[in-house]
Design an enzyme around this catalytic site. Structure first.
Site, PDB file in Angstrom:
ATOM      1  CG  ASP A  82      -0.268  -0.073   2.540  1.00 45.98           C
ATOM      2  OD1 ASP A  82       0.772  -0.747   2.634  1.00 45.98           O
ATOM      3  OD2 ASP A  82      -0.763   0.545   3.512  1.00 45.98           O
ATOM      4  CD  GLU A 147       4.471   0.556   6.720  1.00 44.93           C
ATOM      5  OE1 GLU A 147       5.221   0.973   7.622  1.00 44.93           O
ATOM      6  OE2 GLU A 147       4.062   1.286   5.782  1.00 44.93           O
TER       7      GLU A 147
END
Length: 408
Positions: A82, A147
């Protein structure tokens, strides 16, 4: 540094740009497209591929290159898929086009944080496999979600699962940061995020009056105490040239809440703080200090934690650690200057270290401005390709570390 034309572009750069175009941007990342990308790459490279759904819609993709000695622990190469949101109006180019200018700079969200590292892992493995190499230790590459918003639906869950334990990770690499100098930054620990909300209650009333024991007065005392601590840590950092930002505890006031109208003294007010606590701090004593500041402000002042990481771990950076010895020896042989530091922020490495796996944070980007999370995040293709070269040297050394007592 100048760029090659499109017809001459290095295939590793082409793959990097392809990955950058996948919109894994928070708050609604296209994780499915990323998983499909890695599945196809695994097929092309002849790697094992496992998908582990750690939460509904949150898949960790594991690519595996088996070693010749399955009794040895493995090497874990981790990266998150991400990326953080963008403000397109502040970008010179579409942040998901992966535009490459005439100088060779690739503009994209994730160019530094950390899609470059994901592809560098893959391209180093590709190169080593093409050359016919095999190593004693298995190499696993994990591509994890979530994350950028804390990893709570990603690595935090994954390390608790049997699929993670089955990897038998002995050592891990994860993200680092760019370095504008000739040196390369490598992180051996992290500060612990503590998100603290202080709530103050007091006497309400009409705002034309001098009321005693108001929520604002008491909250003001706590804010002053915390900001005085902040200034003390800032001065400690500024006065010691040997300290890096990760070596001190930082805090910022990030939110103030309270009140219903201009002419009403509120009964409740709150302040929220983001602490990043250095790993050498006595956590119990520090929490007691926070509580004492609240108590000193008066009755009705309390604190609560929205996040409280209590497991700081330090990976040794001396020859007592065979993983560091192998890592640093390769860097020395390549004439790379390393700057070991404590990571000021938090990455998935904290979850990996917390389950007993030594880990380093390393993104091979020197002579590069730090642009993660920034407008016009970019990386020069030559720096990216140099990173592939570095991992191509690192992986054989790490995957060939002789048997250790911890392997059993």
């Amino acid at each position: 540094m100048t760029s090659k034309g499109p017809e001459e572009e290095h295939p590793s750069v082409t793959l990097f740009r392809q990955y950058l175009r996948i919109r894994t941007v928070q708050p609604k990342p296209d994780y499915g497209a990323a998983v499909a990308f890695f599945e196809e790459t695994a097929r092309q490279l002849g790697l094992g591929c496992q998908k582990v759904e750690v939460a509904p819609g949150y898949v960790v993709t594991v690519l595996t290159w088996p070693g010749t000695n399955p009794t040895l622990s493995s090497i874990l190469l981790n990266s998150h898929t991400d990326v953080v949101p963008v403000f397109k109006e502040h970008w010179s180019h579409d942040p998901f086009e992966a535009f490459k200018d005439s100088e060779g700079y690739i503009y994209a969200r994730g160019a530094q944080d950390m899609k470059c590292v994901s592809i560098q892992y893959l391209e180093a493995v590709r190169r080593l496999k093409v050359e016919g190499h095999r190593f004693p230790r298995t190499i696993h590459m994990t591509f994890v979600p979530d994350e950028e918003v804390g990893g709570h639906q990603g690595m935090e869950l994954f390390v608790q699962r049997p699929e993670f334990h089955a990897l038998r990770a002995g050592f891990a690499l994860d993200e680092g940061i760019a370095n504008p100098t000739d040196a390369f930054t490598v992180f051996y620990s992290e500060r612990s995020p503590w998100w603290v909300r202080v709530t103050s209650t007091g006497r309400p009333g009409h705002a034309s009056r001098f009321m005693e024991d108001t929520a604002a007065e008491k909250l003001h005392k706590v804010v002053n105490s915390i900001l005085a601590f902040r200034e003390k840590e800032w001065q400690r950092l500024q006065s010691n040239p040997h300290l890096k930002e990760g070596s001190v505890t930082s805090v910022n006031l990030t939110k103030l809440e309270g009140g219903v109208a201009y002419n009403v003294i509120p009964a409740t007010m709150s302040a929220s703080f983001d602490f990043r606590v250095a790993p050498d701090v006595d956590f119990k004593a520090f929490e007691e200090q926070l509580q004492s500041w609240c108590q000193a402000a008066g009755e009705g002042v309390t604190l609560e934690f929205a996040q409280k990481w209590m497991h700081p771990q330090v990976t040794p950076t001396d020859d007592s650690n065979p993983w560091w010895a192998a890592f640093s020896r390769v860097c020395k042989d390549m004439n790379l200057t390393l700057e070991p530091e404590i990571m000021p922020a938090a990455t998935d490495n904290r979850y990996i270290r917390a389950v007993g796996v030594p880990a380093l944070g390393f993104s091979p980007m020197n002579r590069t401005p730090v642009l993660l999370h920034d407008h016009d995040e970019r990386l020069h293709e030559a720096v990216f390709l140099r990173g592939v070269d570095i991992y191509t040297r690192l992986l054989p050394a790490l995957a060939s570390v002789p048997a250790l007592p911890s392997d059993s």
